[in-house]
Scaffold this motif. Structure first.
Motif, PDB file in Angstrom:
ATOM      1  N   MET A  79      -0.228   3.152  -6.325  1.00 30.99           N
ATOM      2  CA  MET A  79      -0.165   3.625  -4.951  1.00 30.99           C
ATOM      3  C   MET A  79       0.301   2.505  -4.027  1.00 30.99           C
ATOM      4  N   CYS A  80       1.185   2.851  -3.097  1.00 30.65           N
ATOM      5  CA  CYS A  80       1.762   1.888  -2.165  1.00 30.65           C
ATOM      6  C   CYS A  80       1.523   2.343  -0.728  1.00 30.65           C
ATOM      7  N   GLN A  81       1.573   1.392   0.201  1.00 27.64           N
ATOM      8  CA  GLN A  81       1.441   1.744   1.610  1.00 27.64           C
ATOM      9  C   GLN A  81       2.743   2.302   2.178  1.00 27.64           C
ATOM     10  N   PHE A  82       3.854   1.684   1.787  1.00 17.75           N
ATOM     11  CA  PHE A  82       5.135   2.037   2.387  1.00 17.75           C
ATOM     12  C   PHE A  82       6.150   2.443   1.322  1.00 17.75           C
ATOM     13  N   VAL A  83       7.120   3.268   1.716  1.00 14.45           N
ATOM     14  CA  VAL A  83       8.178   3.680   0.798  1.00 14.45           C
ATOM     15  C   VAL A  83       8.915   2.455   0.264  1.00 14.45           C
ATOM     16  N   GLU A  84       9.151   1.471   1.136  1.00 12.54           N
ATOM     17  CA  GLU A  84       9.845   0.257   0.707  1.00 12.54           C
ATOM     18  C   GLU A  84       9.078  -0.470  -0.396  1.00 12.54           C
ATOM     19  N   ASP A  85       7.763  -0.375  -0.359  1.00 12.66           N
ATOM     20  CA  ASP A  85       6.943  -1.020  -1.381  1.00 12.66           C
ATOM     21  C   ASP A  85       7.199  -0.425  -2.763  1.00 12.66           C
ATOM     22  N   ILE A  86       7.503   0.862  -2.802  1.00  7.54           N
ATOM     23  CA  ILE A  86       7.754   1.534  -4.082  1.00  7.54           C
ATOM     24  C   ILE A  86       8.895   0.837  -4.814  1.00  7.54           C
ATOM     25  N   TYR A  87       9.980   0.601  -4.110  1.00  9.28           N
ATOM     26  CA  TYR A  87      11.151  -0.012  -4.738  1.00  9.28           C
ATOM     27  C   TYR A  87      10.903  -1.487  -5.064  1.00  9.28           C
ATOM     28  N   LYS A  88      10.028  -2.145  -4.293  1.00  6.34           N
ATOM     29  CA  LYS A  88       9.630  -3.516  -4.616  1.00  6.34           C
ATOM     30  C   LYS A  88       8.866  -3.530  -5.936  1.00  6.34           C
ATOM     31  N   VAL A  89       7.951  -2.569  -6.106  1.00  2.00           N
ATOM     32  CA  VAL A  89       7.179  -2.480  -7.348  1.00  2.00           C
ATOM     33  C   VAL A  89       8.098  -2.200  -8.523  1.00  2.00           C
ATOM     34  N   VAL A  90       9.049  -1.299  -8.335  1.00  5.34           N
ATOM     35  CA  VAL A  90       9.995  -0.975  -9.404  1.00  5.34           C
ATOM     36  C   VAL A  90      10.761  -2.221  -9.829  1.00  5.34           C
ATOM     37  N   TYR A 107      12.424  10.572  -7.686  1.00  3.11           N
ATOM     38  CA  TYR A 107      12.198  11.834  -6.985  1.00  3.11           C
ATOM     39  C   TYR A 107      11.933  11.608  -5.497  1.00  3.11           C
ATOM     40  N   ILE A 108      12.232  10.404  -5.021  1.00  4.18           N
ATOM     41  CA  ILE A 108      12.150  10.142  -3.583  1.00  4.18           C
ATOM     42  C   ILE A 108      13.525  10.360  -2.966  1.00  4.18           C
ATOM     43  N   THR A 109      14.532   9.750  -3.590  1.00  4.82           N
ATOM     44  CA  THR A 109      15.916  10.003  -3.166  1.00  4.82           C
ATOM     45  C   THR A 109      16.347  11.405  -3.565  1.00  4.82           C
ATOM     46  N   ASN A 110      15.944  11.820  -4.766  1.00  2.00           N
ATOM     47  CA  ASN A 110      16.287  13.155  -5.276  1.00  2.00           C
ATOM     48  C   ASN A 110      15.021  14.008  -5.306  1.00  2.00           C
ATOM     49  N   VAL A 111      14.674  14.545  -4.144  1.00  6.21           N
ATOM     50  CA  VAL A 111      13.429  15.293  -3.990  1.00  6.21           C
ATOM     51  C   VAL A 111      13.474  16.581  -4.811  1.00  6.21           C
ATOM     52  N   LYS A 112      12.351  16.905  -5.452  1.00  9.30           N
ATOM     53  CA  LYS A 112      12.270  18.164  -6.184  1.00  9.30           C
ATOM     54  C   LYS A 112      12.268  19.335  -5.196  1.00  9.30           C
ATOM     55  N   PRO A 113      12.730  20.508  -5.613  1.00 10.30           N
ATOM     56  CA  PRO A 113      12.757  21.679  -4.721  1.00 10.30           C
ATOM     57  C   PRO A 113      11.397  21.992  -4.098  1.00 10.30           C
ATOM     58  N   SER A 114      10.324  21.686  -4.815  1.00  4.52           N
ATOM     59  CA  SER A 114       8.979  21.965  -4.308  1.00  4.52           C
ATOM     60  C   SER A 114       8.594  21.051  -3.156  1.00  4.52           C
ATOM     61  N   GLY A 115       9.326  19.921  -3.013  1.00  5.74           N
ATOM     62  CA  GLY A 115       8.972  18.921  -2.010  1.00  5.74           C
ATOM     63  C   GLY A 115       8.343  17.681  -2.630  1.00  5.74           C
ATOM     64  N   ARG A 143       4.081   5.810  -5.982  1.00  3.07           N
ATOM     65  CA  ARG A 143       4.203   6.681  -4.805  1.00  3.07           C
ATOM     66  C   ARG A 143       3.362   6.146  -3.658  1.00  3.07           C
ATOM     67  N   THR A 144       3.612   6.652  -2.469  1.00  2.00           N
ATOM     68  CA  THR A 144       2.796   6.269  -1.318  1.00  2.00           C
ATOM     69  C   THR A 144       1.517   7.098  -1.319  1.00  2.00           C
ATOM     70  N   LEU A 145       0.583   6.696  -0.471  1.00  2.00           N
ATOM     71  CA  LEU A 145      -0.677   7.425  -0.343  1.00  2.00           C
ATOM     72  C   LEU A 145      -0.434   8.844   0.153  1.00  2.00           C
ATOM     73  N   ALA A 146       0.523   9.006   1.071  1.00  2.00           N
ATOM     74  CA  ALA A 146       0.834  10.340   1.597  1.00  2.00           C
ATOM     75  C   ALA A 146       1.446  11.220   0.511  1.00  2.00           C
ATOM     76  N   MET A 147       2.352  10.658  -0.282  1.00  2.00           N
ATOM     77  CA  MET A 147       2.943  11.405  -1.400  1.00  2.00           C
ATOM     78  C   MET A 147       1.870  11.814  -2.398  1.00  2.00           C
ATOM     79  N   ASN A 148       0.923  10.913  -2.632  1.00  2.00           N
ATOM     80  CA  ASN A 148      -0.125  11.198  -3.608  1.00  2.00           C
ATOM     81  C   ASN A 148      -1.051  12.304  -3.125  1.00  2.00           C
ATOM     82  N   PHE A 149      -1.362  12.305  -1.829  1.00  2.00           N
ATOM     83  CA  PHE A 149      -2.202  13.364  -1.266  1.00  2.00           C
ATOM     84  C   PHE A 149      -1.547  14.725  -1.480  1.00  2.00           C
TER      85      PHE A 149
END
Length: 217
Positions: A79-90, A107-115, A143-149
């Protein structure tokens, strides 16, 4: 035929335990250097046997191909605080020599149809057993905390509807996903302010801890 599932899953549990320690160690290294950690927290699990069997049927996975074709028996979530952190972790994971990245799905750049939004990484990880080395597959979701929720709520609803959401509910989930991502974007806009405030708070807490120790002497 797998008769002893506990024996079969033991290397996966060992991999999850080891990876949690290593990934949490990355966070501690950033904190030790008083730097913003792109990792907020790490969780992990081994997929339950019932879930494995259900997925084998749904995905037509043969038992003799289970280790090769099911990539998420061992699963880690960062879990990350910011979207930018995701790519740093990667990027940090790509630099590691103790695992091999086999596949990445953004699936952040290529979002699934469900969201649904998240970054999935499939790795090959060597586990040391008393019988020798065993290389197993594991999936890391970042993912971010918001994405995880959002993903946690959607996953719970999926058990009720088996993926066949009513049209109105599906539309609501998509709107909620966009709202969550909008929140992530807003937080990114002020991330430098947030990171500075967190660093100051961390330093102050560390200083207070030292002063308390001095008073005890």
């Amino acid at each position: 035929m797998i008769e002893d599932w506990q024996h079969f899953l033991l290397p996966y549990q060992q991999a999850v335990n080891e990876l949690k320690v290593k990934l949490r160690g990355m966070r501690k290294q950033f904190q030790d250097q008083t730097q913003h950690s792109p990792i907020e927290f790490v969780t992990g699990r081994v997929k339950p046997v019932d879930s494995i069997k259900e997925k084998m049927i749904r995905r037509h996975v043969q038992e003799d191909r289970l280790e090769q074709d099911m990539q998420d028996i061992a699963g880690l979530r960062i879990m990350c605080q910011f979207v930018e952190d995701i790519y740093k972790v990667v990027d940090l994971l790509r630099q590691r020599s103790d695992m091999t990245i086999l596949e990445e799905r953004d699936y952040i750049t290529n979002v699934k149809p469900s969201g649904y939004r998240s970054y999935h990484i499939v790795i090959e990880y060597p586990v040391q057993l008393i019988t020798g080395e065993k290389r197993i597959l594991a999936e890391i979701q970042v993912r971010t905390l918001a994405m995880n929720f959002w993903a946690t709520v959607e996953h719970s609803l999926n058990y009720k509807y088996q993926g066949e959401f009513p049209e109105e509910l599906s539309a609501r989930l998509q709107r909620a996903a966009e709202a969550a991502f909008k929140l992530d974007n807003e937080m990114s806009e002020i991330r430098e302010e947030i990171k500075e405030a967190q660093t100051l708070f961390s330093k102050r807490r560390s200083t207070n801890s030292i002063n308390e120790d001095e008073l005890k002497e």
